[in-house]
Write a protein that holds these residues in place. Sequence first.
Motif, PDB file in Angstrom:
ATOM      1  N   THR B  21      40.942  30.997  49.027  1.00  0.00           N
ATOM      2  CA  THR B  21      41.086  31.914  50.150  1.00  0.00           C
ATOM      3  C   THR B  21      41.260  33.332  49.656  1.00  0.00           C
ATOM      4  O   THR B  21      40.623  34.263  50.142  1.00  0.00           O
ATOM      5  N   PHE B  22      42.117  33.495  48.648  1.00  0.00           N
ATOM      6  CA  PHE B  22      42.409  34.824  48.133  1.00  0.00           C
ATOM      7  C   PHE B  22      41.168  35.466  47.522  1.00  0.00           C
ATOM      8  O   PHE B  22      40.868  36.625  47.777  1.00  0.00           O
ATOM      9  N   LEU B  23      40.436  34.684  46.719  1.00  0.00           N
ATOM     10  CA  LEU B  23      39.251  35.234  46.050  1.00  0.00           C
ATOM     11  C   LEU B  23      38.214  35.704  47.063  1.00  0.00           C
ATOM     12  O   LEU B  23      37.666  36.793  46.950  1.00  0.00           O
ATOM     13  N   THR B  24      37.976  34.852  48.065  1.00  0.00           N
ATOM     14  CA  THR B  24      37.013  35.232  49.106  1.00  0.00           C
ATOM     15  C   THR B  24      37.481  36.496  49.799  1.00  0.00           C
ATOM     16  O   THR B  24      36.739  37.464  49.925  1.00  0.00           O
ATOM     17  N   GLY B  25      38.730  36.461  50.238  1.00  0.00           N
ATOM     18  CA  GLY B  25      39.281  37.599  50.969  1.00  0.00           C
ATOM     19  C   GLY B  25      39.300  38.857  50.135  1.00  0.00           C
ATOM     20  O   GLY B  25      38.964  39.934  50.605  1.00  0.00           O
ATOM     21  N   PHE B  26      39.669  38.711  48.874  1.00  0.00           N
ATOM     22  CA  PHE B  26      39.780  39.858  47.982  1.00  0.00           C
ATOM     23  C   PHE B  26      38.434  40.564  47.841  1.00  0.00           C
ATOM     24  O   PHE B  26      38.359  41.794  47.905  1.00  0.00           O
ATOM     25  N   THR B  27      37.373  39.777  47.673  1.00  0.00           N
ATOM     26  CA  THR B  27      36.025  40.360  47.546  1.00  0.00           C
ATOM     27  C   THR B  27      35.702  41.208  48.771  1.00  0.00           C
ATOM     28  O   THR B  27      35.233  42.340  48.651  1.00  0.00           O
ATOM     29  N   GLY B 297      28.453  39.000  46.784  1.00  0.00           N
ATOM     30  CA  GLY B 297      29.673  38.358  46.274  1.00  0.00           C
ATOM     31  C   GLY B 297      30.154  37.256  47.212  1.00  0.00           C
ATOM     32  O   GLY B 297      30.456  36.142  46.775  1.00  0.00           O
ATOM     33  N   ILE B 298      30.185  37.565  48.511  1.00  0.00           N
ATOM     34  CA  ILE B 298      30.638  36.566  49.491  1.00  0.00           C
ATOM     35  C   ILE B 298      29.696  35.362  49.481  1.00  0.00           C
ATOM     36  O   ILE B 298      30.136  34.212  49.495  1.00  0.00           O
ATOM     37  N   SER B 299      28.388  35.652  49.438  1.00  0.00           N
ATOM     38  CA  SER B 299      27.419  34.556  49.443  1.00  0.00           C
ATOM     39  C   SER B 299      27.670  33.628  48.261  1.00  0.00           C
ATOM     40  O   SER B 299      27.696  32.401  48.420  1.00  0.00           O
TER      41      SER B 299
END
Lengths: 234, 411
Positions: B21-27, B297-299
């Motif tokens: 969750t953090f990695l996705t959100g952080f990007t 990045g999200i993709s």
Amino acid sequence: MIEIKDLHKSYRMGSNSLHVLKGINFSVEDGELVAIMGSSGSGKSTLLNILGMLDVADSGSYHLDGVPIKDLSETKAAQYRNKFLGFIFQSFNLINYKNAIENVALPLYYQRIGRKERQEKALKYLERVGLKQWATHLPSELSGGQKQRVAIARAMAAEPKVLLADEPTGALDSTTSYEVMDLIQKINDEGNTILVVTHEEDIAHMCKRIVHLKDGVIVEDKMVEQVRAAQYVQ
Amino acid sequence: MFSRDTWKEIFEAMSKNKLRTFLTGFTVALGIFIFVTLFGMGNGLQNTFNEFFGQDAVNVLRIYPSQTTLPYGGYKAKRQIEFENDDLEAIAKEFAPFIDYMTPQINNGGTVTYKNESDNYSNRGVGPGMQWAEKNILMKGRYINNKDIRDRTKVAVIGRMVEKDLFNGDNPIGEYIAMGESVFRVVGVYQDDGGDNEERYIYIPFTTRQLIEGNNDKLGQIIIGFKESLGYTGAMDFQNKLDAFMRQRKVISPKDPRGIFIQNIADQLKQNQQFAGALQLIISAIAFAVIISGVIGISNIMVFVVKERTKEIGIRKAMGATPRLITSGIMLESIFITAVFGFLGMLIGIIVLNAITGDTLKDDYFITKPSINLGLAFFVTILLVICGAIAAFVPARRAARIKPIVALRDE
């Protein structure tokens, strides 16, 4: 309960076609405890997957509790699985970030049962497999035998017509295996229909009927004197 | 799809997979944050340009006399051109419809003394029009008026910094200051948005200056404020006509690059604004590139997330989850994370932009009041959320279509 006729299944491996099931005829009555035996590659897991609607046959008919299982959409298959079947896997297949009670409650969630009722039911089945006090533990905090008992509770929670167990003791030592078989026998004693895929003779003899598969055909189908697992369990 | 249970399930999946969750959100948050700050800085840069070149009046022409370089009309080259009082009158007569105000500017300088305090200041002999040309704001007293010009009075209007340096808090109005051989009475104090240096000038009537210089009629440079209604093309047209008029009057070859020189602030301003605009364009391009890399990045993360969850999806399908439930679950999770973190990044970006407004930033990096259009910030955030959703949808649908048996075999 289960009625299959002339079931065929082949897998395409590149340019080769591998004929795994070559015409299976087979039926299971209500309340039976059937072992499906065979060496690896005999087609026993494929048969179980087709019975479990996880895989589809190429030809032949399959009736489950009088309902024809044919040309199901993914959505319909999911609904039938949820309504008719409970799965027990060799590698347990618990969701690792959910604790024991949440794992057990999962099929109930897909039955759209309310949260409170889900929790109550899940706890009831955990109690039946003797893991009530482990309800809030994650799978990583449980032993192999405990994980399998959680998986059994999960399979039973939806109150399915048939329990399908694919090598349920395959990842367990013999003592734990007998504990799990004892549990399966007790569940069967209550009238539940259970199919167990195994390649271990002693496990097969703890069932009431053994179906022997070899190279995609049933070579033997016999009733056996059930060996009670309880005698090996302290 | 929007039942409480669905959300509970999604929140559970998110809170128990904190790193994911953090990695996705952080990007997402980082992408939006960089976009907002970068774009805001670009706007700040443009603000600086506008402010810097906006301190003097925009609709102003300055005519400077200089040496000729070509012989013309019987005169040799290297003749020093000078403007005189009758030039001022001739321009006023010829171009009356174009002109708002006019003033000469005769530069001089030297020691200025008041009581025991003294310092060096530039002084300018000017007319009343100078107040508009320099956008001087009167703080005290009055500006130089027509009567001063006519009577050649010895009065001075001083900048705020002159007052501060020489008068020690005394009221300078009516006081006398010594400049060179003469004594001037202070009649006004002005301030100027152009900074401290613009407030260190002393203005005196240009006729008084001419009197001191031996009663000549030399003007130095001439500043013309033309009517704003001329517009940019009108101003350029006026400039060309004025150039031709003055060359004829002063007998300067039309081909001579020197002799007289006309500086048009409007033209300069336009060029500077174009420069600032180009800079902003480059910054925008970089900012949008950041957004695109954010989308990529999200993709990537979404593909990874779905891949990582293949087995879980298999288990869920075996337990009776329909493909629709699987897809919508993953999508809702993705949209929720990108939306929350996207707006968080946007918020932090805006807070940072507001926080970094300061003199250091302005003086050293030429960034004034960095800010971003809120609509644009929202648009970009929503764009990223939508792209994130699309990026999640493709792998999610593929995952939902995987046969449970394949997913379960995936160790």
